[in-house]
Scaffold this motif. Sequence first.
Motif, short mmCIF file in Angstrom:
data_model
loop_
_atom_site.label_atom_id
_atom_site.label_comp_id
_atom_site.label_asym_id
_atom_site.label_seq_id
_atom_site.Cartn_x
_atom_site.Cartn_y
_atom_site.Cartn_z
N VAL A 116 0.84 -1.20 0.00
CA VAL A 116 0.00 0.00 0.00
C VAL A 116 0.88 1.24 0.00
O VAL A 116 0.64 2.19 -0.76
N ASP A 162 -9.03 -9.62 1.78
CA ASP A 162 -8.95 -8.28 1.21
C ASP A 162 -8.44 -7.35 2.31
O ASP A 162 -8.33 -7.75 3.48
N ASP A 164 -9.02 -3.71 4.25
CA ASP A 164 -9.95 -2.60 4.47
C ASP A 164 -9.13 -1.34 4.70
O ASP A 164 -8.32 -1.27 5.64
N LEU A 165 -9.36 -0.33 3.84
CA LEU A 165 -8.59 0.91 3.92
C LEU A 165 -9.52 2.11 4.02
O LEU A 165 -10.60 2.12 3.44
N THR A 195 -5.75 2.39 -5.31
CA THR A 195 -6.59 1.20 -5.21
C THR A 195 -6.50 0.36 -6.47
O THR A 195 -6.36 -0.88 -6.42
N LEU A 199 -5.52 -3.66 -6.86
CA LEU A 199 -6.53 -4.71 -7.02
C LEU A 199 -6.85 -5.08 -8.47
O LEU A 199 -7.53 -6.08 -8.72
N ARG A 209 -6.89 -7.42 -2.80
CA ARG A 209 -8.24 -6.87 -2.98
C ARG A 209 -8.41 -5.75 -1.96
O ARG A 209 -8.03 -5.90 -0.80
N VAL A 210 -8.98 -4.64 -2.38
CA VAL A 210 -9.11 -3.47 -1.50
C VAL A 210 -10.58 -3.17 -1.29
O VAL A 210 -11.37 -3.14 -2.24
N ASP A 211 -10.96 -2.93 -0.04
CA ASP A 211 -12.32 -2.54 0.33
C ASP A 211 -12.24 -1.20 1.04
O ASP A 211 -11.55 -1.06 2.04
N THR A 212 -12.95 -0.21 0.50
CA THR A 212 -12.94 1.13 1.10
C THR A 212 -14.31 1.50 1.68
O THR A 212 -14.59 2.67 1.93
#
Length: 934
Positions: A116, A162, A164-165, A195, A199, A209-212
Amino acid sequence: MAEWVDAVRARLADAPDIAAAVPRAIAASRFLDAALQALTAADDALGDFTRAYADGETRRRVDAVLEGVDTPDSAMAALRRLRRRQMARIALRDLSGAAPLDETLHDLSDLADACVAAALGFVERRLQARHGVPRTADGVPIRPVVLGMGKLGGRELNFSSDIDLIFCHTDSGETDGARALSSDEYFAKLAQETTRLLLAQTADGFVFRVDTMLRPFGSAGALSASFPALEDYYQVHGREWERYAMIKARPVAGDLAAGERLLTLLRPFVYRRYLDYNAIGALRGLKRLIEDEVARKGLDDNIKLGAGGIREIEFIVQSFQLVRGGAEEPLRDHRLRPVLRYLGEQGYLDAGTASRLDEAYVFLRRVENAIQMYADQQTHALPEHEAAREALLCAMGSRDWATLQSRLNEVRAYVREQFMLVFAADEDDEGSASHKLVAALWSGTLTGDAALEALYSAGFRARPQAVLAGIEALRTVRLVRAMREATARRLLQLLARLVDESAAQADPETALVRTLRVIEAIAGRSNYLTLLRESDAARTALLRLCRASPWLTDFIARSPIVLDSLLDARTLYAPPDRDELVDELQRRAAPLQPPADTEQAMNLLRHYQREMTLRVAAADLVEALPLVQVSDRLTWLAEVIVAQALRFAWTEMQAQYGEPRRTDGACTGFAVIAYGKFGGIELGYGSDLDLVFLHDCDQLDADSVGGTRSIDNGTWMARLAQRLINWLATQTPAGRAYEVDMELRPNGRSGLLVSSVDSFGAYQQEDAWTWEHQALTRARWVAGDERIGRHFGQIRREVLMRARDGDRLREDIVGMRRRMRGELDKSNDACWDIKQGEGGLIDIEFITQYLVLRDAHRNEAIVSFSDNWRQLDALARAGSIAVADRDALIDSYRRYRAWAHERSLQQADGLAPAGAFAEPRACVRQLWQTILGD
């Protein structure tokens, strides 16, 4: 065996255990099989597979692969190839048994952090080349911050999770380049492109995998928010589940120091200043939503979300974090296992339970990682296909599926059991007889004789009318009448449980009626109502203590924060010793730095004093402590609070005015001398503190040094003394710690608030009255500079050991006692004043003080102690009083104090029936006549 496997094992020759485990590891993971084949084909060196990484090594390797990379496509390819290799390394070390769980989770988290940060830096450089640096209106650069949430924030990332950001930035403004953008546009682009870099699915796969979705307002919110916007959001719109999520928040990229400052600003949202039991209900509601989803989607075999799964262990730990984290820094740790260990060490969870939950967590996380390592897929479900099951058995070292399933069932059943103990079902009890009774009384449908008959049948057979009046009084309280319907329902649930449980008390009416007074006092504080409704232990303890003592009832009602102490009987009835009192107060005080934290620090002293007083009183009432130990603990408590208050006051003065210095350059000392009951180690509940302050400054006209401004040393000392009194005696919303009496200082009310130790000695030698020397017999150093304490001790010895005219001494003491009795004795034909009456407590003290002043010049041991009992012992050893007379005085003193102590807990005066204590009174009167001849 395939040649490439032999090649892999050869390259791992430095770690024979790992090399030997390669066949089993690739049998457990198709992903690892493919990754190792690719690494072998590329002739990749595997030396780093054989050892744990040092701190920062992952970050250096990630940064290295992006050196010289200048296009998004090449950056994507470099990061994905590195990710694949690092995941193979982590999987092999885990599956071979070379890495414990914590190493695996930390390595996965470090890899995500580094990727990241590298992606953010790459995108930021490209954006600044086009648009310039974002700045505030004052020209200050605006910096990005990325918060890792969930497993990443806790450094507990699982293999195919994934991440979480939450993207954010320090302020608002615009870029300074030719193609200027507002800060909102700039940081939205930064978040979006970072992101995508992580991903996007390419021929090389993805990085993470990124979850925002955890950002403010979720999908409807900005991709990156400024710090002020975040503060406003959480203050105005923040929901309970977001508090839960923010426990794990950790800066992982961008300006990490700014990220820590942000989390400090948001801490009051996550962690309430005081214990927050409403959090349990919020977590219970969140868990219920998850259970509904599990049932709807058929996820019973999900080891994360299913019954007894990982999430339930997290909920257990995080419930304590939300409830207590505002007060206890160790509970604010992002990581689950250290917090779980702390809960066991502090007794919030049974140590054995905490250990078993930790073992369960390790087992379930290993299963979770093994499932995901099979094909690098994000799944938490137990596999159904035979090949995947065989791989899982291989990874876990299990003999067969039935054995593994049995172990899983055992672990999950235990986790579920413990979860249910913490999150007991939120039953409303509306079908119970007690709830129906309370509801009928509350609504007014049951009144008069019918109400009294119902209460009689419920077990209140002595005074049902008192119970009815107590419930009526509570119902009419303004805060109760203003309650929302949901809160009122919970109050009725609590009352129903109190009605049921008070019947088990020896005097159910007294127990319930007094407890209702506490409920009335906390009616506006749903947090405490929730505590009592949730905790059987707290309700039982409250009923028991209220029944035993009206003083304690009022004490709890005035200071409801002490209700937390009722949760654990092991600590409630076992107050700490002196060293434990010191250590615990210093631990709680350590984060506070007056003057910035003065209000919070003052409240800490008051809360601590009440919490520990309650524990002493609880142990006293169940006869777990004899009277002497009760006084010892109350005295120790006052000592540690005075000492901490002095440290706080000194720090406050030092920040403003620096420090006063002596002529030799040393810092001036300041000491606190205790007199009276405090000096005599005989404090009771609600006792004042008789104090005298001394210093050793020898240049009072000189100025203090080292502060933002200077004042003369004499003024510095006087202000320190006044501030110390304020720290102890000022009334705050939390009350006051102690009343302080300064009447015994040299020259009394007209004297200086603080005296030099030399002038104090001169006063005692030349000007003090006999009654002041009597007071000195019960004086001792309790806080501050120990050198001054020793100097005071020498002055005390010299004064008390001075040879005196026996007749003059007797005349002074008898005259003083006569005046005191005339002014203070409340005895009459019907009652006798146990303190001031003839033959009472004060007579025993005066006899002792007379003998000390008369005979101390013959034997220094007589002045070694400041308490009455040990002084009498020393006098007997010195031959000043017969052993039988000593025993009689000590026995009388003990009986009087025990009776007076019990009366204080019952809020009764110190007047005994006229005929009470006939034998000890006669004994003391006789000894008074024999020794003092009056």
